[in-house]
Write an enzyme that holds these catalytic residues in place. Structure first.
Site, PDB file in Angstrom:
ATOM      1  N   HIS A  39     -31.276 -14.065   5.913  1.00 36.12           N
ATOM      2  CA  HIS A  39     -29.830 -12.933   5.873  1.00 36.12           C
ATOM      3  C   HIS A  39     -28.995 -13.541   6.891  1.00 36.12           C
ATOM      4  O   HIS A  39     -29.124 -14.882   7.691  1.00 36.12           O
ATOM      5  CB  HIS A  39     -30.237 -11.556   6.233  1.00 36.12           C
ATOM      6  CG  HIS A  39     -31.037 -11.985   7.606  1.00 36.12           C
ATOM      7  ND1 HIS A  39     -31.285 -12.053   8.228  1.00 36.12           N
ATOM      8  CD2 HIS A  39     -32.713 -11.332   7.521  1.00 36.12           C
ATOM      9  CE1 HIS A  39     -32.639 -12.718   9.777  1.00 36.12           C
ATOM     10  NE2 HIS A  39     -33.561 -11.720   9.131  1.00 36.12           N
ATOM     11  N   GLU A  40     -27.965 -13.095   6.976  1.00 35.43           N
ATOM     12  CA  GLU A  40     -26.956 -13.431   8.244  1.00 35.43           C
ATOM     13  C   GLU A  40     -27.507 -13.615   9.272  1.00 35.43           C
ATOM     14  O   GLU A  40     -26.909 -14.909  10.126  1.00 35.43           O
ATOM     15  CB  GLU A  40     -26.646 -12.310   8.810  1.00 35.43           C
ATOM     16  CG  GLU A  40     -25.094 -12.276   7.928  1.00 35.43           C
ATOM     17  CD  GLU A  40     -24.208 -13.483   6.828  1.00 35.43           C
ATOM     18  OE1 GLU A  40     -23.861 -14.059   8.009  1.00 35.43           O
ATOM     19  OE2 GLU A  40     -23.801 -13.674   5.850  1.00 35.43           O
ATOM     20  N   HIS A  42     -30.785 -15.864   9.669  1.00 35.95           N
ATOM     21  CA  HIS A  42     -31.418 -17.188   9.861  1.00 35.95           C
ATOM     22  C   HIS A  42     -29.917 -18.246   9.560  1.00 35.95           C
ATOM     23  O   HIS A  42     -30.077 -19.200   9.729  1.00 35.95           O
ATOM     24  CB  HIS A  42     -31.747 -17.162   7.977  1.00 35.95           C
ATOM     25  CG  HIS A  42     -33.009 -16.029   8.534  1.00 35.95           C
ATOM     26  ND1 HIS A  42     -33.026 -15.208   7.682  1.00 35.95           N
ATOM     27  CD2 HIS A  42     -34.317 -16.664   8.780  1.00 35.95           C
ATOM     28  CE1 HIS A  42     -34.429 -14.725   7.611  1.00 35.95           C
ATOM     29  NE2 HIS A  42     -34.795 -15.712   8.710  1.00 35.95           N
ATOM     30  N   GLN A  66     -50.755 -16.631   9.806  1.00 31.17           N
ATOM     31  CA  GLN A  66     -49.984 -15.337  10.711  1.00 31.17           C
ATOM     32  C   GLN A  66     -49.821 -14.322  10.358  1.00 31.17           C
ATOM     33  O   GLN A  66     -49.226 -13.476  11.296  1.00 31.17           O
ATOM     34  CB  GLN A  66     -48.056 -16.510  11.581  1.00 31.17           C
ATOM     35  CG  GLN A  66     -47.204 -16.376  10.552  1.00 31.17           C
ATOM     36  CD  GLN A  66     -45.895 -16.691  11.139  1.00 31.17           C
ATOM     37  OE1 GLN A  66     -45.671 -17.674  10.899  1.00 31.17           O
ATOM     38  NE2 GLN A  66     -44.611 -15.986  11.139  1.00 31.17           N
ATOM     39  N   VAL A 181     -28.503 -11.468  15.764  1.00 31.82           N
ATOM     40  CA  VAL A 181     -27.169 -11.258  15.385  1.00 31.82           C
ATOM     41  C   VAL A 181     -27.791 -10.021  14.282  1.00 31.82           C
ATOM     42  O   VAL A 181     -29.063  -9.666  14.036  1.00 31.82           O
ATOM     43  CB  VAL A 181     -27.270 -11.989  13.485  1.00 31.82           C
ATOM     44  CG1 VAL A 181     -26.092 -11.404  12.890  1.00 31.82           C
ATOM     45  CG2 VAL A 181     -26.723 -12.865  14.414  1.00 31.82           C
ATOM     46  N   SER A 190     -33.298  -8.451  10.545  1.00 31.28           N
ATOM     47  CA  SER A 190     -34.854  -8.618   9.765  1.00 31.28           C
ATOM     48  C   SER A 190     -35.294  -8.850   8.433  1.00 31.28           C
ATOM     49  O   SER A 190     -34.322  -7.581   7.386  1.00 31.28           O
ATOM     50  CB  SER A 190     -35.772  -7.730  11.128  1.00 31.28           C
ATOM     51  OG  SER A 190     -37.113  -7.660  10.104  1.00 31.28           O
TER      52      SER A 190
HETATM   53  O1  PAF Z   1     -39.891 -16.831  12.733  1.00 34.45           O
HETATM   54  C1  PAF Z   1     -40.246 -17.078  11.390  1.00 34.45           C
HETATM   55  O2  PAF Z   1     -39.359 -16.731  10.738  1.00 34.45           O
HETATM   56  C2  PAF Z   1     -42.026 -17.250  11.389  1.00 34.45           C
HETATM   57  O3  PAF Z   1     -42.031 -17.182  12.278  1.00 34.45           O
HETATM   58  C3  PAF Z   1     -41.673 -18.976  10.845  1.00 34.45           C
HETATM   59  C4  PAF Z   1     -40.606 -19.613  12.812  1.00 34.45           C
HETATM   60  C5  PAF Z   1     -40.878 -19.457  10.427  1.00 34.45           C
HETATM   61  C6  PAF Z   1     -43.141 -19.501  11.818  1.00 34.45           C
HETATM   62  O4  PAF Z   1     -43.771 -19.558  10.512  1.00 34.45           O
END
Ligand code: PAF
Length: 287
Positions: A39-40, A42, A66, A181, A190
């Site tokens: 999205h914006e 990123h 994660q 943003v 998000s």
């Molecule tokens: O912020 C994220 O999208 C993730 O935690 C990352 C830093 C790409 C690690 O997988």
């Protein structure tokens, strides 16, 4: 593939060879690690990366380590074709989209852990999350060999943890944080916002609204953690679907809780709407 689409690689060895050649040609490399569903927010990271380096690599990898067992790994939004189009338009040079086996070869038992900073805030309700983040980010840094790596400040704890990992392990990579943003109504962008129902989406505006109320109190002289946190709690608490996970005031470097703002402090919160957990934060700064 549109003419502006960046080159795609899936192998670590290939990426390392590419990075070696770029470094040999004295070109600076920036890495933007992402999990895709761009999205914006990123794209702002990609633009910032372009200002720091000659070549911008974006990794797109939904990192299984994660996610907790009851979290959204399986349903996390994935659309690599669209991501590559957006990245081409944003000026990325290379997309690294590895498989899970490429990043975690069968039999892999190595993890990278940043202690203490990973424990509180989101770490308290997502045990093991930052262990997964630091493990994958360490691998991505070793694969892309960047001079600079760029992260969003919405995940402020992640940024602080990665900064500490870089410092402790001497990666020699500059870690850059880019401001949050927001959507026009204030919600921090998000990939998980897409999970919200229309009514949850409306109520989710309370996160930033609460932070703004705390900032207004800070600007009129309030420095005590209790009062600033209470301002956020009161605003978020008005929304029937919001379940507060935490609201905390802490130091911006080691993330330890503070009693009051002295110089600067991070005011951060996490709130659940059903299955969806949203985070947001603000840095309160004197002067
Ligand atoms: O912020 C994220 O999208 C993730 O935690 C990352 C830093 C790409 C690690 O997988």
């Amino acid at each position: 593939m549109s003419p502006t689409e960046p080159r795609r690689l899936t192998g670590i060895r290939e990426l390392q060879c590419w990075a070696d050649a770029e470094r040999a040609a004295r070109r600076r490399i920036a890495l933007v690690p992402t999990m895709g569903a761009l999205h914006e927010g990123h794209l702002a990271l990609v633009h910032a990366a372009g200002a720091w380096a000659d070549r911008v690599v974006v990794s797109v990898f939904v990192n299984p380590t994660q996610f907790g067992p009851d979290e959204d790994f399986e349903r996390y939004p994935r659309d690599l074709e669209r991501d590559c189009e957006l990245l081409g338009e944003a000026g990325a040079d290379l997309v690294f989209a590895p498989t899970v086996d490429e990043i975690y070869p069968p039999g892999d038992v190595t993890r990278v852990e940043v202690q203490r900073l990973s424990r509180g805030l989101c770490g308290a309700s997502r045990p093991g999350h930052f262990l997964g983040v630091t493990t994958v980010v360490a691998r991505l840094l070793l694969a892309a060999k960047p001079h600079v790596a760029v992260f969003g400040m919405k995940d402020y704890q992640q940024l602080a943890v990665i900064r500490r990992m870089e410092r402790d392990l001497h990666f020699g990579v500059e870690i850059v944080g880019v401001p949050i943003v927001r959507e026009p109504d204030g919600i921090a962008m998000s990939s998980r916002n897409t999970y919200l129902s229309p009514v949850e989406r409306r109520q989710a505006r309370a996160l930033y609204a609460g932070l703004c109320e705390a900032r207004a109190r800070f600007e009129s002289g309030e420095r005590r953690a209790g009062a600033l946190i209470e301002a956020v709690r009161l605003r978020v608490g008005k929304e029937p679907l919001a379940e507060i996970d935490y609201i905390e005031l802490c130091a911006t470097d080691d993330l330890e809780p503070v009693e009051s703002v002295e110089g600067q402090a991070l005011l951060a919160l996490a709130v659940r709407f059903g299955e969806t957990r949203l985070i947001d934060n603000l840095i309160l700064e004197e002067g």
